[in-house]
Design a protein around this motif. Sequence first.
Motif, PDB file in Angstrom:
ATOM      1  N   PRO A 415      -3.637   0.998 -18.755  1.00 36.85           N
ATOM      2  CA  PRO A 415      -4.079   0.683 -17.392  1.00 36.85           C
ATOM      3  C   PRO A 415      -3.427   1.587 -16.353  1.00 36.85           C
ATOM      4  O   PRO A 415      -2.300   2.054 -16.543  1.00 36.85           O
ATOM      5  N   LEU A 416      -4.149   1.814 -15.260  1.00 33.56           N
ATOM      6  CA  LEU A 416      -3.636   2.623 -14.163  1.00 33.56           C
ATOM      7  C   LEU A 416      -2.656   1.816 -13.320  1.00 33.56           C
ATOM      8  O   LEU A 416      -2.837   0.620 -13.125  1.00 33.56           O
ATOM      9  N   GLN A 417      -1.662   2.501 -12.817  1.00 39.12           N
ATOM     10  CA  GLN A 417      -0.726   1.886 -11.879  1.00 39.12           C
ATOM     11  C   GLN A 417      -0.983   2.495 -10.505  1.00 39.12           C
ATOM     12  O   GLN A 417      -0.735   3.690 -10.302  1.00 39.12           O
ATOM     13  N   PRO A 418      -1.521   1.699  -9.565  1.00 36.65           N
ATOM     14  CA  PRO A 418      -1.912   2.259  -8.261  1.00 36.65           C
ATOM     15  C   PRO A 418      -0.838   3.111  -7.598  1.00 36.65           C
ATOM     16  O   PRO A 418      -1.143   4.161  -7.031  1.00 36.65           O
ATOM     17  N   GLY A 419       0.410   2.731  -7.669  1.00 29.79           N
ATOM     18  CA  GLY A 419       1.458   3.502  -7.029  1.00 29.79           C
ATOM     19  C   GLY A 419       1.754   4.822  -7.701  1.00 29.79           C
ATOM     20  O   GLY A 419       2.377   5.709  -7.124  1.00 29.79           O
ATOM     21  N   LYS A 420       1.309   4.968  -8.943  1.00 30.24           N
ATOM     22  CA  LYS A 420       1.574   6.179  -9.723  1.00 30.24           C
ATOM     23  C   LYS A 420       0.586   7.286  -9.421  1.00 30.24           C
ATOM     24  O   LYS A 420       0.797   8.441  -9.778  1.00 30.24           O
ATOM     25  N   THR A 448     -19.455  -2.195  -5.127  1.00 25.67           N
ATOM     26  CA  THR A 448     -19.595  -0.963  -5.895  1.00 25.67           C
ATOM     27  C   THR A 448     -18.254  -0.581  -6.522  1.00 25.67           C
ATOM     28  O   THR A 448     -17.203  -1.117  -6.172  1.00 25.67           O
ATOM     29  N   VAL A 449     -18.302   0.361  -7.436  1.00 26.41           N
ATOM     30  CA  VAL A 449     -17.064   0.858  -8.048  1.00 26.41           C
ATOM     31  C   VAL A 449     -16.140   1.429  -6.977  1.00 26.41           C
ATOM     32  O   VAL A 449     -14.932   1.149  -6.964  1.00 26.41           O
ATOM     33  N   LEU A 450     -16.690   2.215  -6.070  1.00 26.90           N
ATOM     34  CA  LEU A 450     -15.867   2.800  -5.007  1.00 26.90           C
ATOM     35  C   LEU A 450     -15.209   1.711  -4.168  1.00 26.90           C
ATOM     36  O   LEU A 450     -14.004   1.776  -3.884  1.00 26.90           O
ATOM     37  N   ASP A 451     -15.980   0.705  -3.788  1.00 29.13           N
ATOM     38  CA  ASP A 451     -15.412  -0.386  -2.993  1.00 29.13           C
ATOM     39  C   ASP A 451     -14.308  -1.107  -3.760  1.00 29.13           C
ATOM     40  O   ASP A 451     -13.260  -1.450  -3.194  1.00 29.13           O
ATOM     41  N   GLY A 452     -14.549  -1.358  -5.047  1.00 34.26           N
ATOM     42  CA  GLY A 452     -13.563  -2.069  -5.853  1.00 34.26           C
ATOM     43  C   GLY A 452     -12.272  -1.293  -6.010  1.00 34.26           C
ATOM     44  O   GLY A 452     -11.172  -1.852  -5.928  1.00 34.26           O
ATOM     45  N   VAL A 453     -12.387   0.013  -6.229  1.00 35.32           N
ATOM     46  CA  VAL A 453     -11.192   0.849  -6.386  1.00 35.32           C
ATOM     47  C   VAL A 453     -10.419   0.918  -5.084  1.00 35.32           C
ATOM     48  O   VAL A 453      -9.177   0.815  -5.062  1.00 35.32           O
ATOM     49  N   ARG A 454     -11.113   1.111  -3.975  1.00 39.39           N
ATOM     50  CA  ARG A 454     -10.419   1.167  -2.684  1.00 39.39           C
ATOM     51  C   ARG A 454      -9.665  -0.133  -2.412  1.00 39.39           C
ATOM     52  O   ARG A 454      -8.525  -0.117  -1.929  1.00 39.39           O
ATOM     53  N   GLN A 455     -10.292  -1.245  -2.714  1.00 45.80           N
ATOM     54  CA  GLN A 455      -9.650  -2.533  -2.482  1.00 45.80           C
ATOM     55  C   GLN A 455      -8.431  -2.701  -3.380  1.00 45.80           C
ATOM     56  O   GLN A 455      -7.374  -3.178  -2.947  1.00 45.80           O
ATOM     57  N   ALA A 456      -8.549  -2.308  -4.648  1.00 45.34           N
ATOM     58  CA  ALA A 456      -7.459  -2.523  -5.604  1.00 45.34           C
ATOM     59  C   ALA A 456      -6.286  -1.582  -5.382  1.00 45.34           C
ATOM     60  O   ALA A 456      -5.129  -1.977  -5.564  1.00 45.34           O
ATOM     61  N   PHE A 457      -6.553  -0.341  -4.988  1.00 42.54           N
ATOM     62  CA  PHE A 457      -5.487   0.636  -4.886  1.00 42.54           C
ATOM     63  C   PHE A 457      -4.792   0.601  -3.528  1.00 42.54           C
ATOM     64  O   PHE A 457      -3.683   1.119  -3.386  1.00 42.54           O
ATOM     65  N   GLY A 458      -5.423   0.019  -2.528  1.00 43.76           N
ATOM     66  CA  GLY A 458      -4.753  -0.202  -1.255  1.00 43.76           C
ATOM     67  C   GLY A 458      -4.640   1.022  -0.380  1.00 43.76           C
ATOM     68  O   GLY A 458      -5.041   2.129  -0.745  1.00 43.76           O
ATOM     69  N   ALA A 459      -4.036   0.810   0.781  1.00 44.43           N
ATOM     70  CA  ALA A 459      -3.963   1.857   1.804  1.00 44.43           C
ATOM     71  C   ALA A 459      -3.022   2.986   1.422  1.00 44.43           C
ATOM     72  O   ALA A 459      -3.111   4.093   1.975  1.00 44.43           O
ATOM     73  N   ASP A 460      -2.108   2.746   0.474  1.00 47.60           N
ATOM     74  CA  ASP A 460      -1.144   3.786   0.096  1.00 47.60           C
ATOM     75  C   ASP A 460      -1.755   4.846  -0.818  1.00 47.60           C
ATOM     76  O   ASP A 460      -1.113   5.866  -1.082  1.00 47.60           O
ATOM     77  N   CYS A 461      -2.960   4.593  -1.310  1.00 43.82           N
ATOM     78  CA  CYS A 461      -3.633   5.543  -2.200  1.00 43.82           C
ATOM     79  C   CYS A 461      -4.805   6.172  -1.465  1.00 43.82           C
ATOM     80  O   CYS A 461      -5.617   5.471  -0.855  1.00 43.82           O
ATOM     81  N   GLU A 462      -4.926   7.481  -1.531  1.00 39.99           N
ATOM     82  CA  GLU A 462      -6.080   8.159  -0.963  1.00 39.99           C
ATOM     83  C   GLU A 462      -7.197   8.165  -2.010  1.00 39.99           C
ATOM     84  O   GLU A 462      -7.027   8.712  -3.100  1.00 39.99           O
ATOM     85  N   VAL A 592      -9.956  -4.315 -14.433  1.00 43.03           N
ATOM     86  CA  VAL A 592      -9.699  -3.772 -15.768  1.00 43.03           C
ATOM     87  C   VAL A 592      -8.918  -2.464 -15.674  1.00 43.03           C
ATOM     88  O   VAL A 592      -7.957  -2.237 -16.431  1.00 43.03           O
ATOM     89  N   LEU A 593      -9.289  -1.588 -14.766  1.00 46.08           N
ATOM     90  CA  LEU A 593      -8.601  -0.304 -14.648  1.00 46.08           C
ATOM     91  C   LEU A 593      -7.124  -0.476 -14.334  1.00 46.08           C
ATOM     92  O   LEU A 593      -6.273   0.288 -14.812  1.00 46.08           O
ATOM     93  N   THR A 594      -6.797  -1.457 -13.530  1.00 50.70           N
ATOM     94  CA  THR A 594      -5.407  -1.651 -13.118  1.00 50.70           C
ATOM     95  C   THR A 594      -4.631  -2.617 -14.015  1.00 50.70           C
ATOM     96  O   THR A 594      -3.454  -2.856 -13.783  1.00 50.70           O
ATOM     97  N   GLY A 595      -5.281  -3.168 -15.029  1.00 54.61           N
ATOM     98  CA  GLY A 595      -4.598  -4.060 -15.949  1.00 54.61           C
ATOM     99  C   GLY A 595      -4.531  -5.495 -15.497  1.00 54.61           C
ATOM    100  O   GLY A 595      -3.948  -6.339 -16.194  1.00 54.61           O
ATOM    101  N   LYS A 596      -5.112  -5.809 -14.358  1.00 55.89           N
ATOM    102  CA  LYS A 596      -5.174  -7.216 -13.945  1.00 55.89           C
ATOM    103  C   LYS A 596      -5.962  -8.016 -14.965  1.00 55.89           C
ATOM    104  O   LYS A 596      -5.691  -9.201 -15.198  1.00 55.89           O
TER     105      LYS A 596
END
Length: 763
Positions: A415-420, A448-462, A592-596
Amino acid sequence: MHVAVDQPRYLNATLPISQRVADLLGRMTLEEKAAQMICVWNEKVTKLLADDGRFCPDRAREHFGHGHGLGQVGRPGDAHGGAPPAEFAELTNEIQRYFIENSRLGIPVAFHDECLHGLVARDATSFPQPIGLASSFHPELVRRVYEVTAREARACGVHQALAPVVDVARDPRWGRVEETFGEDPYLVAELGVAAVRGFQGDREVGAHDRVIGTLKHFAAHGQPESGNNCAPVSISERHLRETFLYPFERCVREGGAMSVMASYNEIDGVPSHANTWLLRRVLREEWAFDGTVVSDYYAIRELWNRPDLYGHHVAANRDEAAALAVTAGVNIELPEPDCYADLADFVRRGVIAEAAIDELVGQLLAHKFELGLFEDPYVDPAAAESLVGCEEHAGVALEAARQTITLLKNDGVLPLQPGKHPTVAVIGPNAHRTMLGGYSGKPKSFVTVLDGVRQAFGADCEVLYAEGCQITIGGGWFEDEVVPSDPETDRRLIAEAVEAAKRADIVILAVGGNEQTSREAWMSNHLGDRTDLDMVGRQNELVDALHATGKPIVSLLFNGRPLAVANLAEKSAALLECWYLGQASGTAVADVLTGKQNPCGKLPITIPRSVGHLPAFYNHRPSARRGYLFDDTTPLFPFGYGLSYTDFELSDPRLDSACIAVGESTQLRVTVTNTGPYAGAQVVQLYIRDMVSTVTRPVRELKGFARVDLASGESREVVLPITPDSLAFWNIDKLFVVEPGEFELMVGFDSQASQSLRLTVSE
């Protein structure tokens, strides 16, 4: 309940339904009986509705002022772009009230609608397509999905769901694969029974939250010649029974399915709507089915000829087509009055016997009594508004989407770690679009996938986004014309995607198909079957270009059929099959991508290496898959396959009794242990092979499975029953029997299961 002295017996709810049916039939004129066997769908726009989509009494009187009544109204909420739930419910109430108050005997109408993966209506909850739900190998979850669907449908006034589809999909070229539970008859049967029970409960359709389930499409619709929808099916009776009839039989016998839809195709030269052997001898006599058979849309007409499509030409005109269908036992013609429109006249002319009409109408009336429509025909619009698409149902949709996603490859990147990952590129034609697949409503929202990723990875991730390429222009399910993407535009989009990938630490790539490249081919100008299984357009060019950047690629497949994706699999660090996930698509993907959510899906259908490898289903005969010059016979990914972020081990399997007699049962026991670092779910699968038999048997057949949720380090014993039905087959004399001898039992986590032991069955 107070019963008036002069009240007709059919209105007395304390009497048995059989007595009520007999009393009502005895009071009906020939025209009133015939009216129960017809339906209106598109014609309701001109016969029942005003131009604004609301009920129009004047138009109803113009077309139904004769007072004979009407059997069904199809898809009541779809006119003029679809009504919101309260208006949907108001419309069914108004139509219902008209027919009750303006027909001589006050017989209510029934409303049917499509409910493939949720009610096809505005604001209704949208779940994963059935091929995705099947990936869960989770009958209880499937039952819950269809309970929610039934609840929303009944709240709007719908009484009959044209679902579940229990076709066994044996040809991935066929555009309707997404509507099925996959290639295996046992899995299809298990999930089909669960779906029927979700719709109907224990035939509790008189309740306000249940509907009649309709098994589709009877039979063998899932292996059409050349993969062309509705094409002939050329198989033996033995193969028909063991593969295609098996799920229907179990849904009838175990699930209590109340309705069956006949299929468009022919079997051995006999179209299903004229097949008395299929609809009467097998369905009604052998299986003791006591429900109704509904026609597929316009299929009775096709027994004669449908000039804009095709005709079977087993009838010379509408009269003969109607007579064939009535004789075979088709209770009602959907969706419009056509061949059955003149049934009363056919009886008078001696084309059809009135006794045949009485039999079929009696079964239709029995359903209306069982639904409670004579006592409680109306619904509450306010309740529909609050229930349809509610938060509780959205939670079930999210859970179903999470359980659908199937991990096919992982080189350790997930799984991906958003901070990494400070910068993530979300790329692909399916990264930021609504994708629901066929027979879908319009949910209140779609992530959408884009919306889901933006929400999961947060403001600290571009999070960067690039479309990458297009699959087709537009791509909507209802758009007849399929316009290929423009090469010049695609290559410009690929260049933009490469620049985004170069800036990113990791690429999330969403590719596959869309609602045009795999769909029901219902007309010659609305096609969805294919001659190859490659990704359409320049998607592989996009894959190659992104791979050349050296950035790790996590690929997501969204599609309605298995695709030959060897290039994508090779060049991706991780690959996930998502099918169509419903309204919670992007949220489930991000979880799933983030391991939740630890992925736990399993493939319900084989993913072949190419179209040249078809047929590719796993349960083939021993002489199949012998070898190809310059190629491999193995699948790219086998049936039942799916990885996890954690690891599992199986103990040596053991039998309660390794020697049993014909007619006896035993149990296989095996312990599964989560040896990895994460909690997760695993599906233990049991396959059986009869070692020596009077006719050839498949090299292995799924005969049991159990989904197990385990914490890290936890173990649990799984017990899988082995009954006579697990061992029986249609023998040389076409008898369903267990032949004594040796059986190989194979246990594992996919259809390549390697742990095995022997069972001896004696006479």
